[in-house]
Scaffold this motif. Structure first.
Motif, PDB file in Angstrom:
ATOM      1  N   THR A 162       0.829  -1.197   0.000  1.00 21.01           N
ATOM      2  CA  THR A 162       0.000   0.000   0.000  1.00 21.01           C
ATOM      3  C   THR A 162       0.869   1.255   0.000  1.00 21.01           C
ATOM      4  N   VAL A 163       0.219   2.376  -0.228  1.00 20.69           N
ATOM      5  CA  VAL A 163       0.910   3.658  -0.154  1.00 20.69           C
ATOM      6  C   VAL A 163       1.469   3.873   1.244  1.00 20.69           C
ATOM      7  N   ASP A 164       0.714   3.483   2.250  1.00 20.19           N
ATOM      8  CA  ASP A 164       1.188   3.624   3.627  1.00 20.19           C
ATOM      9  C   ASP A 164       2.453   2.806   3.857  1.00 20.19           C
ATOM     10  N   ASP A 165       2.541   1.628   3.220  1.00 20.52           N
ATOM     11  CA  ASP A 165       3.751   0.818   3.341  1.00 20.52           C
ATOM     12  C   ASP A 165       4.958   1.582   2.815  1.00 20.52           C
ATOM     13  N   ALA A 166       4.786   2.224   1.662  1.00 19.97           N
ATOM     14  CA  ALA A 166       5.882   2.972   1.057  1.00 19.97           C
ATOM     15  C   ALA A 166       6.255   4.180   1.898  1.00 19.97           C
ATOM     16  N   ALA A 167       5.241   4.910   2.370  1.00 19.45           N
ATOM     17  CA  ALA A 167       5.495   6.122   3.144  1.00 19.45           C
ATOM     18  C   ALA A 167       6.125   5.813   4.490  1.00 19.45           C
ATOM     19  N   ALA A 168       5.884   4.609   5.009  1.00 21.39           N
ATOM     20  CA  ALA A 168       6.349   4.268   6.351  1.00 21.39           C
ATOM     21  C   ALA A 168       7.775   3.731   6.387  1.00 21.39           C
ATOM     22  N   ARG A 169       8.408   3.616   5.223  1.00 19.87           N
ATOM     23  CA  ARG A 169       9.785   3.114   5.200  1.00 19.87           C
ATOM     24  C   ARG A 169      10.685   4.065   5.987  1.00 19.87           C
ATOM     25  N   THR A 170      11.257   3.602   7.053  1.00 13.53           N
ATOM     26  CA  THR A 170      12.109   4.461   7.872  1.00 13.53           C
ATOM     27  C   THR A 170      13.587   4.133   7.695  1.00 13.53           C
ATOM     28  N   ASP A 171      13.870   3.119   6.880  1.00 10.18           N
ATOM     29  CA  ASP A 171      15.256   2.679   6.741  1.00 10.18           C
ATOM     30  C   ASP A 171      15.885   3.142   5.439  1.00 10.18           C
ATOM     31  N   ALA A 172      15.209   4.006   4.684  1.00 18.61           N
ATOM     32  CA  ALA A 172      15.759   4.405   3.399  1.00 18.61           C
ATOM     33  C   ALA A 172      15.329   5.821   3.040  1.00 18.61           C
ATOM     34  N   THR A 173      16.228   6.526   2.373  1.00 19.20           N
ATOM     35  CA  THR A 173      15.893   7.816   1.782  1.00 19.20           C
ATOM     36  C   THR A 173      16.258   7.765   0.309  1.00 19.20           C
ATOM     37  N   PHE A 174      15.696   8.694  -0.445  1.00 18.16           N
ATOM     38  CA  PHE A 174      15.807   8.626  -1.897  1.00 18.16           C
ATOM     39  C   PHE A 174      16.129   9.998  -2.474  1.00 18.16           C
ATOM     40  N   LEU A 207       7.640  13.072   1.820  1.00 15.88           N
ATOM     41  CA  LEU A 207       8.738  14.039   1.787  1.00 15.88           C
ATOM     42  C   LEU A 207       9.836  13.662   2.780  1.00 15.88           C
ATOM     43  N   LYS A 208       9.459  12.979   3.847  1.00 20.35           N
ATOM     44  CA  LYS A 208      10.462  12.521   4.813  1.00 20.35           C
ATOM     45  C   LYS A 208      11.393  11.467   4.219  1.00 20.35           C
ATOM     46  N   ARG A 209      10.960  10.820   3.144  1.00 23.68           N
ATOM     47  CA  ARG A 209      11.788   9.805   2.486  1.00 23.68           C
ATOM     48  C   ARG A 209      12.755  10.431   1.486  1.00 23.68           C
ATOM     49  N   VAL A 210      12.700  11.760   1.336  1.00 21.21           N
ATOM     50  CA  VAL A 210      13.539  12.459   0.364  1.00 21.21           C
ATOM     51  C   VAL A 210      14.823  12.929   1.026  1.00 21.21           C
ATOM     52  N   ARG A 242       5.897  25.617   6.195  1.00 21.38           N
ATOM     53  CA  ARG A 242       6.256  24.528   7.106  1.00 21.38           C
ATOM     54  C   ARG A 242       7.767  24.289   7.032  1.00 21.38           C
ATOM     55  N   PRO A 243       8.403  24.062   8.153  1.00 20.54           N
ATOM     56  CA  PRO A 243       9.837  23.725   8.113  1.00 20.54           C
ATOM     57  C   PRO A 243      10.064  22.470   7.275  1.00 20.54           C
ATOM     58  N   GLY A 244      11.053  22.517   6.416  1.00 21.55           N
ATOM     59  CA  GLY A 244      11.389  21.349   5.607  1.00 21.55           C
ATOM     60  C   GLY A 244      10.502  21.129   4.413  1.00 21.55           C
ATOM     61  N   VAL A 245       9.640  22.080   4.079  1.00 19.83           N
ATOM     62  CA  VAL A 245       8.776  21.967   2.897  1.00 19.83           C
ATOM     63  C   VAL A 245       9.023  23.180   2.013  1.00 19.83           C
ATOM     64  N   THR A 246       9.591  22.955   0.823  1.00 21.28           N
ATOM     65  CA  THR A 246       9.839  24.028  -0.137  1.00 21.28           C
ATOM     66  C   THR A 246       9.110  23.718  -1.431  1.00 21.28           C
ATOM     67  N   LEU A 247       8.316  24.657  -1.894  1.00 22.60           N
ATOM     68  CA  LEU A 247       7.630  24.518  -3.177  1.00 22.60           C
ATOM     69  C   LEU A 247       8.598  24.896  -4.289  1.00 22.60           C
ATOM     70  N   PHE A 248       8.938  23.939  -5.128  1.00 24.17           N
ATOM     71  CA  PHE A 248       9.867  24.194  -6.236  1.00 24.17           C
ATOM     72  C   PHE A 248       9.148  24.579  -7.516  1.00 24.17           C
ATOM     73  N   ALA A 249       8.158  23.804  -7.913  1.00 26.79           N
ATOM     74  CA  ALA A 249       7.458  24.043  -9.180  1.00 26.79           C
ATOM     75  C   ALA A 249       6.071  23.404  -9.096  1.00 26.79           C
ATOM     76  N   ARG A 301      10.586  20.226  -2.334  1.00 27.14           N
ATOM     77  CA  ARG A 301      11.942  19.929  -1.879  1.00 27.14           C
ATOM     78  C   ARG A 301      12.043  20.208  -0.384  1.00 27.14           C
ATOM     79  N   ARG A 302      13.201  19.879   0.181  1.00 29.18           N
ATOM     80  CA  ARG A 302      13.435  20.126   1.604  1.00 29.18           C
ATOM     81  C   ARG A 302      14.494  21.187   1.844  1.00 29.18           C
TER      82      ARG A 302
END
Length: 392
Positions: A162-174, A207-210, A242-249, A301-302
Motif C-alpha cells: 500500500t501507499v502507507d507501506d511505502a510512506a512508512a519506510r524508515t530505513d531508506a531515503t531517496f 517528503l520525509k523519504r527524500v 512549514r519547516p522542511g517543505v519548499t515549493l519548487f514548481a 523539496r526540503r
C-alpha cells in the motif's frame, strides 16, 4: 528530452501482451474497445479503483495504451529539475528513486528518459510499490526485458504494498520520490476537506523519504476537479510555511494559488507531444485524444531551493511569470493568462500595432512557458516592453 515511445518499445509491449493473450497494438479494434472501457471506468467515481483497473482487459489496455501515454508525462514532470541540474545521476553511486503507486512503472521510465535525453550516464536504483500485485508484476516484467534507457542502467525492485507501506519506510531515503496519478485515486469517497487533510499528511510522510537535496514529484491528470484538488493540497502544504517543505514548481511563488479563486480555473500543462503513431488509430477508436500531453504536477523539496531562484536574478522593473493558458487571439490583439512570481493571475494584452522586436515572442507563448516581462504591466504589452523566455 520529451518524446513518444519508439518502435522498440512497441515490440516489447506487444510481446508482453502476447504472453498473456491480450490484444497487441496491431489489433486496433479489440484494444480500442478495452481502452474505451478503461477510460470510462476511471472517470466513474462510483467504482472503487480496484474494481476499475485489475481485470485482464483493463491491464492489457494499461500496458499498451496508458503506459506509452504516461512515460512522457514522467519525463515532462521532472524537466525543470533536470535542466536546473538538480536531478542528475551521482558519479559514485546509483540515483535512488522511490515510485509510489507505481502501476506498471511509467513514471520511473519517464525519469530515466529525461536523464538520458540530456546525455546523463550511470545507474538508477528504483523501488516501485503498488497495491495491485498484477500491475507490479507487469512492471517487473518490463524491467526484466529492458535494461535501461540510453546509457543509463536501471535496477528495479518491484513490491506489492500500500501507499502507507511505502510512506512508512524508515530505513531508506531517496534522491527522488515520485507519485504518478495517485492522489486522485485515494479516498474518493471522503469529503473534500478531509481528502485534502489526508493527502497533506501523505505528502509530508513521503517528503520525509527524500534526501536533503532531493525532490518529491507528484503527477496528476489535467482534469479540472483533480487538478484543483492538487492546488488545494499545495496551498495546505505551503500556507503557512512549514519547516522542511519548499515549493519548487510549477509555481514561482508560495502565495495562495490564484486558480482556486474562480471555480472554473485550473493550472495544467499541455505540451506538443503526441502519442506514438502506432497508437493513433487506437485512440481514435476509443474516442480519446492522441495530440498533446496534458498533466498537472507539483514538485516539493526540503532544501529551500525554488524554481525562481534557478532563473537568475530578478530585475527591479521586471516580473517573472508562468503562462497558464493558451494564447487568446482576437481581432487586433493577442493576450494570455500569466501567474506571476508575486502570486497574482494577470491577463496582459498586446495590440497588433504594438508589435516590436523586443516583444515579438509574446505572440508565440504557449502554456507552461516561463517568461520575464520588463517593464511589467498587468494589462498591456507596449512596443517598448521586453518579453523573454526564461531558462534555468
Amino acid at each position: 528530452m520529451i518524446s513518444p515511445l519508439d518502435e522498440t518499445w512497441r515490440s516489447l509491449l506487444d510481446d508482453v501482451a502476447r504472453e498473456r493473450k491480450w490484444p497487441t497494438s496491431s489489433e486496433v479494434k479489440r484494444l480500442a474497445s478495452n481502452v474505451r472501457a478503461l477510460s470510462s471506468a476511471y472517470n466513474d467515481g462510483a467504482q472503487a479503483p480496484a474494481a476499475r483497473a485489475r481485470s485482464a482487459d483493463a491491464l492489457g489496455a494499461r500496458l499498451l495504451f496508458s503506459f506509452p501515454r504516461d512515460v512522457p508525462k514522467g519525463a515532462a514532470a521532472v524537466r525543470e529539475l533536470v535542466s536546473a541540474g538538480l536531478l542528475r545521476i551521482p558519479d559514485d553511486r546509483p540515483l535512488r528513486i522511490l515510485d509510489v503507486g507505481a502501476g506498471l512503472g511509467a513514471m520511473t521510465w519517464g525519469v530515466a528518459r529525461a536523464l538520458a535525453g540530456v546525455g546523463q550516464t550511470g545507474a538508477i536504483e528504483a523501488f516501485l510499490v503498488d497495491e495491485d500485485p498484477m500491475a507490479i508484476e507487469l512492471a517487473a516484467r518490463i524491467f526484466k526485458r529492458r535494461a535501461g534507457e540510453g546509457d543509463i542502467r536501471i535496477t528495479a525492485r518491484c513490491t506489492s504494498g500500500t501507499v502507507d507501506d511505502a510512506a512508512a519506510r524508515t530505513d531508506a531515503t531517496f534522491d527522488l520520490v515520485i507519485a504518478g496519478q495517485l492522489l486522485s485515486e485515494l479516498h474518493r469517497d471522503r469529503p473534500d476537506a478531509e481528502r485534502v487533510s489526508r493527502h497533506v499528511d501523505l505528502v509530508l510522510s513521503l517528503l520525509k523519504r527524500v534526501r536533503e537535496h532531493g525532490a518529491l514529484v507528484i503527477v496528476e491528470p489535467a482534469l479540472r476537479a483533480r487538478t484543483r484538488h492538487l492546488h488545494a493540497v499545495r496551498d495546505a502544504l505551503v500556507m503557512p510555511p512549514r519547516p522542511g517543505v519548499t515549493l519548487f514548481a510549477p509555481c514561482l511563488h508560495a502565495a495562495a494559488c490564484p486558480m482556486l479563486t474562480n471555480p472554473g480555473d485550473w493550472c495544467h500543462e499541455d505540451l506538443p507531444v503526441n502519442l506514438p503513431p502506432w497508437l493513433v488509430d487506437v485512440a481514435r477508436g476509443a474516442g480519446l485524444r492522441w495530440e498533446g500531453l496534458t498533466y498537472s504536477y507539483l514538485i516539493l523539496r526540503r532544501d529551500q531551493v525554488q524554481l525562481a531562484g534557478t532563473l537568475g536574478p530578478s530585475q527591479p522593473d521586471g516580473m517573472r511569470l508562468r503562462v497558464v493558458s493558451d494564447l487568446i487571439v482576437t481581432k487586433g490583439k493577442c493576450e494570455v493568462f500569466l501567474c506571476s512570481e508575486a502570486g497574482s493571475l494577470v491577463r496582459p494584452a498586446r495590440l497588433d500595432r504594438a508589435h516590436s522586436e523586443t516583444n515579438a515572442s509574446f505572440r508565440s507563448l504557449v502554456r507552461g512557458d516561463l517568461v520575464t516581462i520588463r517593464p511589467f504591466s498587468e494589462r498591456r504589452i507596449e512596443r517598448e516592453t521586453s518579453v523573454k523566455r526564461c531558462s534555468s
